[in-house]
Design a protein around this motif. Structure first.
Motif, PDB file in Angstrom:
ATOM      1  N   PHE A   1     123.766 -13.635  56.696  1.00 61.12           N
ATOM      2  CA  PHE A   1     122.740 -12.594  56.730  1.00 61.12           C
ATOM      3  C   PHE A   1     121.890 -12.619  55.458  1.00 61.12           C
ATOM      4  O   PHE A   1     120.664 -12.471  55.514  1.00 61.12           O
ATOM      5  CB  PHE A   1     123.376 -11.216  56.897  1.00 61.12           C
ATOM      6  N   GLU A   2     122.526 -12.790  54.309  1.00 57.93           N
ATOM      7  CA  GLU A   2     121.788 -12.855  53.048  1.00 57.93           C
ATOM      8  C   GLU A   2     120.826 -14.044  53.031  1.00 57.93           C
ATOM      9  O   GLU A   2     119.681 -13.923  52.590  1.00 57.93           O
ATOM     10  CB  GLU A   2     122.767 -12.950  51.875  1.00 57.93           C
ATOM     11  N   VAL A   3     121.285 -15.181  53.530  1.00 58.15           N
ATOM     12  CA  VAL A   3     120.417 -16.360  53.597  1.00 58.15           C
ATOM     13  C   VAL A   3     119.275 -16.108  54.583  1.00 58.15           C
ATOM     14  O   VAL A   3     118.123 -16.479  54.330  1.00 58.15           O
ATOM     15  CB  VAL A   3     121.224 -17.604  54.014  1.00 58.15           C
ATOM     16  N   TYR A   4     119.600 -15.470  55.693  1.00 55.80           N
ATOM     17  CA  TYR A   4     118.580 -15.186  56.696  1.00 55.80           C
ATOM     18  C   TYR A   4     117.504 -14.261  56.130  1.00 55.80           C
ATOM     19  O   TYR A   4     116.309 -14.452  56.392  1.00 55.80           O
ATOM     20  CB  TYR A   4     119.217 -14.560  57.933  1.00 55.80           C
ATOM     21  N   GLN A   5     117.926 -13.249  55.344  1.00 57.78           N
ATOM     22  CA  GLN A   5     116.944 -12.367  54.720  1.00 57.78           C
ATOM     23  C   GLN A   5     116.011 -13.133  53.793  1.00 57.78           C
ATOM     24  O   GLN A   5     114.807 -12.869  53.754  1.00 57.78           O
ATOM     25  CB  GLN A   5     117.654 -11.253  53.944  1.00 57.78           C
ATOM     26  N   GLN A   6     116.571 -14.080  53.044  1.00 58.39           N
ATOM     27  CA  GLN A   6     115.735 -14.895  52.167  1.00 58.39           C
ATOM     28  C   GLN A   6     114.734 -15.700  52.985  1.00 58.39           C
ATOM     29  O   GLN A   6     113.576 -15.851  52.596  1.00 58.39           O
ATOM     30  CB  GLN A   6     116.599 -15.832  51.317  1.00 58.39           C
ATOM     31  N   PHE A   7     115.181 -16.208  54.116  1.00 54.48           N
ATOM     32  CA  PHE A   7     114.298 -16.950  55.011  1.00 54.48           C
ATOM     33  C   PHE A   7     113.169 -16.054  55.516  1.00 54.48           C
ATOM     34  O   PHE A   7     111.982 -16.412  55.451  1.00 54.48           O
ATOM     35  CB  PHE A   7     115.110 -17.511  56.174  1.00 54.48           C
TER      36      PHE A   7
ATOM     37  N   SER B   1     108.510 -21.775  44.603  1.00 53.28           N
ATOM     38  CA  SER B   1     107.538 -21.093  45.457  1.00 53.28           C
ATOM     39  C   SER B   1     108.264 -20.429  46.628  1.00 53.28           C
ATOM     40  O   SER B   1     109.374 -20.817  46.997  1.00 53.28           O
ATOM     41  CB  SER B   1     106.504 -22.081  45.987  1.00 53.28           C
ATOM     42  N   GLY B   2     107.603 -19.429  47.221  1.00 52.02           N
ATOM     43  CA  GLY B   2     108.197 -18.766  48.376  1.00 52.02           C
ATOM     44  C   GLY B   2     108.396 -19.718  49.533  1.00 52.02           C
ATOM     45  O   GLY B   2     109.396 -19.644  50.253  1.00 52.02           O
ATOM     46  N   TYR B   3     107.454 -20.624  49.716  1.00 57.96           N
ATOM     47  CA  TYR B   3     107.552 -21.607  50.793  1.00 57.96           C
ATOM     48  C   TYR B   3     108.792 -22.482  50.610  1.00 57.96           C
ATOM     49  O   TYR B   3     109.546 -22.710  51.562  1.00 57.96           O
ATOM     50  CB  TYR B   3     106.290 -22.473  50.808  1.00 57.96           C
ATOM     51  N   ARG B   4     109.023 -22.957  49.347  1.00 59.59           N
ATOM     52  CA  ARG B   4     110.194 -23.790  49.082  1.00 59.59           C
ATOM     53  C   ARG B   4     111.490 -23.006  49.317  1.00 59.59           C
ATOM     54  O   ARG B   4     112.437 -23.524  49.910  1.00 59.59           O
ATOM     55  CB  ARG B   4     110.137 -24.297  47.642  1.00 59.59           C
ATOM     56  N   ARG B   5     111.517 -21.748  48.877  1.00 60.63           N
ATOM     57  CA  ARG B   5     112.713 -20.918  49.090  1.00 60.63           C
ATOM     58  C   ARG B   5     112.969 -20.701  50.583  1.00 60.63           C
ATOM     59  O   ARG B   5     114.116 -20.698  51.036  1.00 60.63           O
ATOM     60  CB  ARG B   5     112.566 -19.572  48.378  1.00 60.63           C
ATOM     61  N   GLY B   6     111.872 -20.503  51.343  1.00 59.04           N
ATOM     62  CA  GLY B   6     112.027 -20.317  52.781  1.00 59.04           C
ATOM     63  C   GLY B   6     112.564 -21.562  53.470  1.00 59.04           C
ATOM     64  O   GLY B   6     113.442 -21.475  54.338  1.00 59.04           O
ATOM     65  N   ILE B   7     112.063 -22.733  53.084  1.00 64.12           N
ATOM     66  CA  ILE B   7     112.536 -23.986  53.667  1.00 64.12           C
ATOM     67  C   ILE B   7     114.002 -24.216  53.315  1.00 64.12           C
ATOM     68  O   ILE B   7     114.813 -24.614  54.177  1.00 64.12           O
ATOM     69  CB  ILE B   7     111.683 -25.168  53.167  1.00 64.12           C
ATOM     70  N   GLN B   8     114.377 -23.939  52.053  1.00 62.86           N
ATOM     71  CA  GLN B   8     115.778 -24.116  51.641  1.00 62.86           C
ATOM     72  C   GLN B   8     116.692 -23.158  52.407  1.00 62.86           C
ATOM     73  O   GLN B   8     117.786 -23.547  52.831  1.00 62.86           O
ATOM     74  CB  GLN B   8     115.900 -23.892  50.140  1.00 62.86           C
TER      75      GLN B   8
ATOM     76  N   ILE C   1     119.898 -24.090  55.008  1.00 62.02           N
ATOM     77  CA  ILE C   1     121.249 -23.516  54.925  1.00 62.02           C
ATOM     78  C   ILE C   1     121.596 -22.804  56.229  1.00 62.02           C
ATOM     79  O   ILE C   1     122.716 -22.931  56.748  1.00 62.02           O
ATOM     80  CB  ILE C   1     121.346 -22.539  53.736  1.00 62.02           C
ATOM     81  N   LEU C   2     120.625 -22.071  56.769  1.00 63.32           N
ATOM     82  CA  LEU C   2     120.838 -21.382  58.038  1.00 63.32           C
ATOM     83  C   LEU C   2     121.196 -22.352  59.146  1.00 63.32           C
ATOM     84  O   LEU C   2     122.132 -22.125  59.926  1.00 63.32           O
ATOM     85  CB  LEU C   2     119.580 -20.613  58.434  1.00 63.32           C
ATOM     86  N   GLN C   3     120.459 -23.433  59.224  1.00 59.74           N
ATOM     87  CA  GLN C   3     120.680 -24.379  60.309  1.00 59.74           C
ATOM     88  C   GLN C   3     122.038 -25.066  60.195  1.00 59.74           C
ATOM     89  O   GLN C   3     122.651 -25.392  61.210  1.00 59.74           O
ATOM     90  CB  GLN C   3     119.546 -25.399  60.364  1.00 59.74           C
TER      91      GLN C   3
END
Length: 437
Positions: A136-142, A156-163, A167-169
């Motif tokens: 859930f914490e990772v999903y919130q970051q996404f 960058s936010g884009y890089r954090r979202g991709i990372q 992890i989610l996948q």
């Protein structure tokens, strides 16, 4: 005259600047919305993403197949099978809220609740609670970085979202593989089961990447908007105790709540919920006044006129749900929370097709709207029959509309456990302090 001319030029310049700003905002918003779906999918995914399709290929043969799949996922039979599981998730959550010694942040907690519902019920994953919390914490970051500008730089936010997506996948792939290996003991078919079986029936057996992408999109669809509506529901029940009491009276009349106060034992069914007309009015009014999403985009398929203005074919247009609800002539006292406006005596939503559209309208209406309404109804029933709750701040917080409608401070509320007569049970520490020595 000179000053008047300067004022006119200044006013025209301001108007032009505003129009340019709005145009740019709409263009950027639409581009980010499309990028948001591109960010959820891996580049190797074979399913096409036609422009403006919300990520789902709703055209051609593949689109026809997906529409059939979603009609099964949200069918009456599927919803009936989800219902007991949804109720258990909500009951467990309310018990946890009531046992918490301090007030909770309702918006944050409803986000956890809807995420857990998607994972446990919609997808049927048996993920341990500790792993679920981390996921859930990772999903919130996404989610927080989904609408970032596509600038792939460190930090960058884009890089954090991709990372976060990566992890989610990984977590979702592990859950999917475990689910595929363990087929024993299932008493219902969840959304992922239906998706997998339907793909096999149509000779479109999905790859692991496609399963992960589809799973992530199902979670996304069931998450933010449902958490927003759940928070608005709790806030309105706090603001309007007479509405809550009238809801309890209906539950007593339908045998869901005993006259003494305690909830009746038994299975809650769809036909039982369909008889709760006032409950339906409450949910409709929450969705009218506090629609989670402000509007949506559509592509003009054929040139048409609207109020004397010609809208050319191929243009992208945005419709506003909130403005429609605020200006629709069928609604009286639009700023007042009044569930009775949807009752049989008034039926304000029955005059005209597009005055009330919290889930959109036409052929592109929200596919999961029946599941969302079911979740909100079960939450309202459990809140009315098993909970007592109080606002933990002096005043109600103001509302922000971005990225979805929610209270700015999340809505701080203290929940209490109940005894068999629905009297509040204080937490153990408070009970000890208040006891007479």
């Amino acid at each position: 005259m000179l000053f008047e001319g300067l004022e006119l030029v200044s006013a025209l310049a301001t108007l032009a600047a505003c129009l340019v700003s709005v145009t740019l905002l709409l263009a950027v918003s639409q581009q980010l919305w499309q990028l948001r779906w591109a960010a959820t999918r891996d580049k190797s995914c074979k399913l096409p993403i036609p422009k403006g399709s919300m990520g789902f290929p709703l055209i051609g043969e593949t689109g026809h197949w997906l529409l059939q799949v979603f009609s099964k996922i949200f069918s009456h039979e599927a919803l009936q099978s989800y219902l007991p599981k949804i109720r258990l998730v909500i009951q467990d959550t309310l018990r946890a809220w009531s046992s918490h010694p301090e007030a909770i942040n309702v918006y944050q907690e409803t986000q956890k609740l809807t995420f857990r519902m998607a994972i446990r019920v919609l997808l049927g994953f048996s993920i341990p609670e500790e792993d679920l919390g981390h996921l859930f914490e990772v999903y919130q970051q996404f989610v927080e970085n989904v609408f970032s500008l596509p600038v792939d730089l460190p930090f960058s936010g884009y890089r954090r979202g991709i990372q976060a997506r990566q992890i989610l996948q990984k977590g979702l792939e592990k859950a999917i593989r475990e689910k595929l290996q363990c087929t024993q003991g299932k008493d219902y078919s969840d959304a992922l089961d239906i998706l997998i079986e339907s793909s096999k029936e149509h000779g479109k057996e999905m790859t692991m990447q496609e399963l992960k992408d589809g799973t992530l999109e199902l979670i996304f669809a069931a998450y933010a908007t449902t958490a927003s509506a759940s928070t608005s529901l709790i806030m309105q029940l706090l603001k309007h105790p007479a509405v809550l009491e009238k809801l309890r009276e209906e539950l007593r009349a339908q045998g869901i709540l005993h006259s003494g106060g305690c909830p009746c034992e038994g299975t809650l069914r769809l036909d039982t919920l369909s008889r709760l007309h006032y409950l339906d009015c409450v949910i409709k009014e929450v969705m009218r006044l506090f629609t989670p999403i402000s509007g949506g985009y559509r592509t003009v398929l054929q040139t048409f006129e609207l109020d004397g203005f010609q809208i050319p074919k191929g243009w992208s247009v945005m419709y506003s749900i909130r403005d429609t609800h605020d200006t629709a002539p069928v609604f009286k006292d639009v700023n007042v929370f009044d569930p009775d406006r949807f009752g049989q005596a008034r039926s304000e939503d029955k005059d005209g097709r597009f005055h009330y559209l919290p889930f959109g309208g036409g052929v592109r209406t929200c596919l999961g709207k029946h599941l969302a309404k079911l979740f909100l109804k079960v939450l309202a029933v459990e809140l009315a029959s098993t909970s007592r709750f109080e606002l933990a701040t002096r005043t109600f917080p103001r509302i922000t509309l971005v990225p979805v409608l929610h209270p700015v401070d999340g809505l701080s509320v203290k929940f209490f456990g109940l005894d068999s007569n629905q009297n509040k049970i204080l937490p153990e520490t408070e009970a000890m302090l208040s006891a007479t020595v």
